[in-house]
Structures are given as structure tokens and as C-alpha cells.
Scaffold this motif. Structure first.
Motif, PDB file in Angstrom:
ATOM      1  N   PRO A  26      -4.765  82.307   1.549  1.00 30.05           N
ATOM      2  CA  PRO A  26      -5.574  82.048   2.625  1.00 30.05           C
ATOM      3  C   PRO A  26      -5.235  80.632   2.372  1.00 30.05           C
ATOM      4  CG  PRO A  26      -7.409  82.657   2.139  1.00 30.05           C
ATOM      5  CD  PRO A  26      -6.834  82.734   0.753  1.00 30.05           C
ATOM      6  N   SER A 226      -2.799  82.327   8.014  1.00 34.56           N
ATOM      7  CA  SER A 226      -4.076  80.290   8.283  1.00 34.56           C
ATOM      8  C   SER A 226      -3.029  79.817   8.837  1.00 34.56           C
ATOM      9  CB  SER A 226      -4.284  80.620   6.880  1.00 34.56           C
ATOM     10  OG  SER A 226      -4.531  80.785   6.086  1.00 34.56           O
ATOM     11  N   ARG A 236      -9.949  75.737  10.425  1.00 34.48           N
ATOM     12  CA  ARG A 236      -9.776  75.962   8.974  1.00 34.48           C
ATOM     13  C   ARG A 236     -10.923  76.993   8.126  1.00 34.48           C
ATOM     14  NH1 ARG A 236      -7.216  70.973   6.255  1.00 34.48           N
ATOM     15  NH2 ARG A 236      -5.353  71.183   7.514  1.00 34.48           N
ATOM     16  N   ILE A 239     -11.098  80.547  10.084  1.00 34.54           N
ATOM     17  CA  ILE A 239     -10.287  80.840   9.637  1.00 34.54           C
ATOM     18  C   ILE A 239     -10.852  81.496   8.275  1.00 34.54           C
ATOM     19  CG2 ILE A 239      -7.952  80.586   8.834  1.00 34.54           C
ATOM     20  CD1 ILE A 239      -6.635  78.734  10.942  1.00 34.54           C
TER      21      ILE A 239
END
Length: 383
Positions: A26, A226, A236, A239
Motif C-alpha cells: 500500500p 492507495s 491515509r 486507506i
């Protein structure tokens, strides 16, 4: 589990190995974006480890089968992976990073195919319990992806290389803790010639073609998901949690895999995996801005990775004799690398020119092509 099975030693290695994947899959693209590279350069850099899978697993697989020293190869690969990646602290221009990506991947991709053979040798007649060991790799992935997602949101991506080195150290320690084991000879396959002869058995080549197509279809997912979600406004931390959700679904699948193998054939499980992958990429490419759709797409990771990978490992084990197991697992890793490299490259070039929707649509077509091959070329066998 039998008393002779070193469950926690094997599980611990899987935990650290896939924690590294949870830290890189990621966040590598975000780190390279943080360094200022374009989408095309990011795609090229992330394609390099995949290209190494075209060379490294076959070389190490042949060496493992010829020497029988698979655990020594695992330990050597772990140490050299750490040493090679540490070169990232020397420089961070494009050419130097390309070298670092190539060197560490050459050794990293030596490790898992040989370790899979060792794990299945420990399991012997309990091979259906492979998923109960492998799920700890998924747990390691979740711990890394969730924890690092929050960490990078708090302190930024500058510490990314230090985190990777720390996890690689865990892989080295885990490899030193694992006891050795050798696969048993099986008369039914040992009498069917060498590796190439067994590779030409009906359906085996078709299976490996599907492996490459499946990884090709994952190219946009592993390279740009991502960035795609960040561009859609997701933080983030979220994510990381979305990546973790996919792997949580994978863990639940692993827990149920023994029951699925008793009820369905490998052909049926592989076909379902490819069809759900084709649908998943369309959802991510066109409807990812809707959180509920995104959650559904991530839950499909149970099929597109979990079910596919567990079925593939069992297919390889069934298809090759003990003296060819390393090469069979290595070819699986190699063609995964070929497909993954091509997926990273095409998505890197198409992301800007065609956009996310069409890039994921091409991925969906690749998965659909694999489903057609499975439906027409693989023989139906009992559960």
C-alpha cells in the motif's frame, strides 16, 4: 494440529513475511510519490520486483530441488534481502532506487516458494490445514497496514525505509527459528518423468497461464489503489484500514478453506475467484467514491487472493512430485511476477492517459480471460 507440527514457528515466519508485504504494497507508491516521482516512474519502479520474480524463483527453486537445502536458501535469502534493501539509505535517485528494488527483490523472491515446500512437508497428510498456518501471514499484513497507515499519517513517509528494515529483521529471525523438513516421495507422480514432463500434464500449463493473468489483473490494485483512494479524498489512516479489511476477509476465507476443499473442486474454486476478480476491478475503477461499494470490493479480496492462492498452492502440490515441488512453486511465483510486472507497467502508463476506470477495466478483462481458460482447459476433479 499434531504435536510434531511446529505451528508457531511456521506461523511466525508467515507473520513477518507478509507484514513486509503489508508495509510495501500500500505504501511504496505513496513513498515514491512523496519523493516526487511521476506515475510512469512509480509504475516502472514497482514493476522491477515483479520482474525479479521472473528470474529468481526458478533459479532458487532449481537449486532447492537439486540440493535439498531449502531452509538454507530461505535463511540466505532473508539475510541478503535485508542487506540489499539497506542500500536505500545510500541514495534515492531513480537509478539507485531501481538497483535497490532489483537487488532486494532477487533475494526476497527466493524465500517464499522454498518455504511453502517446507511448510507442506511439515504438514504431510494434513495439507488441507495449510490455510490455518498461512492466515498468520494475513494477520501480519493487517497489523502492518493498519499500524503503518496511522503512523505515516502522524509522522509522514520519511521513516518508511526504517520501518521496512525493521520488518526484514523479523523475517531473518523467523527463518532462524524454523526447523527443516523434506517432502515425501509419491509414487504416482515420481514415475511420470521430470519437471517438464509433469508440467505438460493436462491442464497444468493452462493453470500457470491463469496465474499470470490473475497477477496481471492485480497490477492497478497493488500499484495505484492507495493513490486512487487518496485522490478520491480518503485519508491515509482509512486507506490502511481498507487494505486491512481485504486481508481480514482473506483470513476468514483461510479459516473456511479446509471445508471448501472438501466440498468443491479446485477448478470450481479457481473459476469463482477469477469471476469475482473481474467484478471487483470494475467496482474499484468506477464506484470507489462510494464507501459501501468500496467496502464490498475489499471484501472480495477473500476470493481474488485468499481462495485463489490457497487453491493454487494445492494445485501445484497435486501436480508435481517431491523432487519437483520447489520448481513447481517457483514457477507459480515466477508467472505471478511476470503478470504482476506487466500489470504494474501497463497501469503506470495507462493511469494518466486512460484514467482509473479504463485501467481497471483492462484488469477486469484479464481476470475474465483467466476464467474462460479455467472453464475450458482445466479438468474437473473431485474435492
Amino acid at each position: 494440529m499434531t504435536l510434531a507440527l511446529p505451528y508457531w514457528r511456521l506461523s511466525g515466519f508467515y507473520f513477518f513475511y507478509f507484514a513486509l508485504l503489508g508495509a510495501t504494497a500500500p505504501f511504496f507508491s505513496l513513498y515514491f510519490d512523496h519523493l516526487g516521482f511521476s506515475a510512469a516512474r512509480i509504475g516502472e519502479l514497482l514493476a522491477i520486483p515483479m520482474l525479479m520474480r521472473c528470474l529468481a524463483p526458478n533459479l532458487w527453486g532449481w537449486l532447492g530441488d537439486a540440493s535439498g537445502r531449502r531452509l538454507a536458501i530461505v535463511r540466505l535469502g532473508a539475510v541478503c534481502t535485508l542487506g540489499s534493501f539497506a542500500l536505500i539509505f545510500v541514495g534515492q535517485n531513480y537509478a539507485w532506487l531501481a538497483l535497490v528494488m532489483a537487488l532486494h527483490a532477487f533475494f526476497w523472491h527466493a524465500v517464499l516458494p522454498q518455504f511453502e515446500v517446507i511448510t507442506l512437508a511439515h504438514l504431510r497428510e494434513q495439507s488441507a490445514r495449510y490455510s490455518q498456518l498461512r492466515l498468520w501471514g494475513s494477520i501480519g499484513f493487517i497489523v502492518a497496514v493498519v499500524g503503518l497507515g496511522q503512523l505515516f499519517e502522524w509522522v509522514g513517509l520519511a521513516i518508511f525505509p526504517w520501518v521496512i528494515v525493521l520488518i526484514m529483521g523479523g523475517i531473518v529471525l523467523g527463518s532462524c527459528w524454523v526447523p527443516n523438513a523434506q517432502p515425501e516421495l509419491r509414487a504416482g507422480l515420481e514415475g511420470q518423468g521430470g519437471f517438464l514432463a509433469q508440467l505438460r500434464r493436462p491442464g497444468v500449463l493452462a493453470f500457470y497461464a491463469c496465474v499470470a493473468l490473475m497477477q496481471l489483473s492485480h497490477g492497478p490494485y497493488y500499484t495505484f489503489l492507495s493513490i486512487h483512494l487518496e485522490n478520491l479524498g480518503y485519508g491515509r489512516g482509512l486507506i490502511g484500514q481498507l487494505w486491512a479489511l481485504g486481508v481480514l476477509a482473506e483470513i476468514l476465507l483461510f479459516l473456511a478453506m479446509a471445508a471448501l476443499l472438501r466440498r468443491f473442486s479446485l477448478r470450481q474454486l479457481l473459476l469463482a475467484s477469477f469471476l469475482l476478480a473481474a467484478l471487483r476491478w470494475l467496482l474499484l475503477g468506477n464506484l470507489a467514491e462510494h464507501l459501501l461499494v468500496l467496502l464490498l470490493a475489499q471484501l472480495m479480496h477473500a476470493a481474488t487472493f485468499g481462495c485463489f492462492h490457497a487453491s493454487a498452492i494445492h494445485f501445484v502440490q497435486r501436480s508435481f512430485g517431491a523432487r519437483q515441488q520447489g520448481q513447481g512453486q517457483a514457477l507459480y511465483a515466477t508467472l505471478s511476477g511476470v503478470g504482476g510486472a506487466l500489470g504494474a507497467l501497463y497501469s503506470g502508463y495507462s493511469w494518466t492517459s486512460l484514467g482509473p476506470a479504463l485501467t481497471f477495466a483492462l484488469a477486469s478483462l484479464a481476470a475474465l480471460a483467466a476464467a474462460i481458460i479455467v472453464a475450458t482447459r482445466l479438468r474437473e476433479e473431485g474435492p
